[in-house]
Design an enzyme around this catalytic site. Structure first.
Site, short mmCIF file in Angstrom:
data_model
loop_
_atom_site.label_atom_id
_atom_site.label_comp_id
_atom_site.label_asym_id
_atom_site.label_seq_id
_atom_site.Cartn_x
_atom_site.Cartn_y
_atom_site.Cartn_z
N ARG A 1 41.36 68.93 80.18
CA ARG A 1 40.73 68.83 81.38
C ARG A 1 39.92 70.00 81.79
O ARG A 1 40.22 71.13 81.60
CB ARG A 1 41.74 68.59 82.35
N HIS A 27 52.69 67.63 89.42
CA HIS A 27 53.78 68.56 88.85
C HIS A 27 54.88 68.93 90.01
O HIS A 27 55.48 69.96 89.83
CB HIS A 27 53.30 69.80 88.28
N GLU A 29 62.35 68.82 84.75
CA GLU A 29 61.92 67.78 85.62
C GLU A 29 62.94 66.44 85.92
O GLU A 29 63.45 66.16 86.77
CB GLU A 29 60.48 67.17 85.44
N ASN A 36 61.00 57.63 82.02
CA ASN A 36 59.22 57.96 82.52
C ASN A 36 58.65 56.98 81.71
O ASN A 36 58.28 57.18 80.50
CB ASN A 36 59.10 59.60 81.79
N ARG A 64 60.41 58.42 87.14
CA ARG A 64 59.66 59.51 87.56
C ARG A 64 58.10 58.64 87.74
O ARG A 64 57.89 57.55 87.09
CB ARG A 64 59.06 60.43 86.20
#
Ligand code: ADP
Length: 408
Positions: free
Chosen positions: A241, A180, A385, A7, A91
């Site tokens: 956020r 996601h 993941e 990643n 990823r």
């Protein structure tokens, strides 16, 4: 088969090495401060203390070289030689409309990922650096890419289009993509398995609540709607956020505060959410701690955060005309019984009966936290993941090997 999962970020890179026969993680770690002075490689093999190595790592190619050296090192390694790595899975955040599933990397795929740089300027260029760095170090090894957006490519147009002039979609591909996806995909499959019910006949709402957070409505195994949008800014309130807001706030703030577009973008992505409202932290643990100590701002931040999740769950129940199970996952979703309780409080009308004892149990296993006679099940399912990326890479490499051998 051993598969290395990467990643890659702009100045960091995380890795996990999987043995796919056992699905065991042989080693994992990260490289931080790539391109800066004192880069740090942290390496961990299950059951032994973490190793930290500080050196100068100027680019991703050197970072991958350091990781490979570590994986075969006599002292801390887990492989005899580098040929034992048979595939690499990456990823990739944005697959745009070009990718609705994981693929093996070739020239065409690299070109498409490059075309998507505009849509994910912080992420896709970094992922590409990771792919190129692996190519430089392991030129013969097949690489696969697994996209955060791919799972959501099944959304119907009424979910993914914005009500703005359609020329913007046609010309610039402005639409909802959702993120996601790897996590929503993984936990939906795991939930169906746990419930012992077929995924293609289930209505699920998966809530990935970590630093970034999103809810997805999954109808018969396919993403039907999701809260993140063209970028990960839309939807739920998150650590830093804002999530949903009136878009008119952007020009208004620019005017009133004499800000640039970049400054507003940074405000909404990095200085909003839990951090802005609590004035304490973007970390949910610290916010809950402060709330328990009587801090009013922390309480408000927690209430706003959980209220948004509840509203999305309600909306998705209506969108799918029902729900069989609501699933919590990721850092906050898996670990905070307080958050889950607060969200479920407003769902009794739909038939959610939380079992407080079950909710309070801490475990790394998938579990049900509603009573046995609750009409709707609420589950906690740890996400993974990397494992999904490893499984997709493994499948793609085996398929390619089979296709190649049938040609011989
Ligand atoms: P990321 O989006 O970076 O992958 P994670 O899924 O790892 O994030 O989630 C990180 C978040 O999980 C942090 O905000 C952290 O506060 C939160 N978290 C971890 N444990 C708990 C806990 N016991 N209670 C509340 N929040 C927690």
């Amino acid at each position: 088969m051993n598969i290395l999962i990467i990643n890659a970020g702009s100045s960091s890179l995380k890795y996990q090495l999987y043995n796919m026969q056992t699905e065991e993680v042989l080693a994992k770690g990260r490289v931080e401060r790539i391109g800066m002075d004192s880069s740090i490689l942290t390496h961990e093999v299950d059951g032994t203390p973490e190793v930290r190595e500080v050196s100068e790592i100027l680019d991703h190619t050197t970072a991958i070289k350091k990781v490979l050296d570590m994986l075969v090192s006599r002292k801390f390694g887990v492989l005899r030689n580098i040929e034992e790595i048979e595939a690499v899975g990456h990823r990739v955040v944005h697959g745009g409309e070009s990718f609705s599933k994981s693929v093996l990397v070739d020239q065409g795929v690299k070109l498409e990922i490059r075309k998507l740089f505009d849509l994910a300027p912080l992420h896709n260029p970094a992922h590409m650096m990771g792919i190129t760095a692996v190519e430089a170090n392991l030129p013969e090894v097949p690489q696969a890419v697994v996209f955060d957006t791919a799972f959501h490519q099944t959304m119907p147009p009424n979910s993914y289009l914005y009500a703005i002039p359609t020329v913007l979609y046609r010309k610039h591909k402005i639409r909802r993509y959702g993120f996601h996806g790897t996590s929503h995909d993984y936990v939906s499959k795991r939930s169906a398995e746990y419930l012992g019910l077929p995924l293609d006949n289930l209505k699920l709402i998966t809530c990935h609540i970590g630093n970034g957070a999103s809810c997805t409505a999954i109808l018969n195994g396919k993403s039907f709607d999701t809260s993140m949008g063209m970028t990960p800014l839309e939807g739920l309130m998150m650590g830093t956020r804002s999530g949903d807001l009136d878009p008119a706030i952007v020009p208004y703030t620019i005017n009133k505060e004499d800000l640039t577009l970049n400054e507003v973008n940074s405000m909404l992505n990095k200085h909003s959410g839990l951090l802005a409202i609590s004035g304490i932290s973007s970390d949910m643990r610290e916010v809950i701690e402060a709330m328990n100590d009587g801090n009013e701002k922390a309480k408000l931040a927690f209430e706003m955060y959980t209220y948004r999740i509840r509203k999305y769950i309600g909306a998705y129940i209506a969108a799918m005309d029902g729900v069989d199970a609501i699933v919590f996952t990721a850092g906050v979703g898996e670990n905070s019984d307080v958050l889950r309780k607060e969200v479920c409080k407003g769902l009794t009308f739909f038939g959610v009966q939380l079992d407080e004892k079950r909710n309070a149990v801490r475990s790394s296993e998938a579990r049900r936290i509603t009573t046995d006679d609750s009409k709707v099940s609420v589950l906690v399912v740890p996400t993974n993941e990397e494992l999904l990326i490893a499984r997709d890479t493994y499948r793609l490499v085996l398929e390619k090997q089979a296709a190649d051998s049938s040609l011989l």
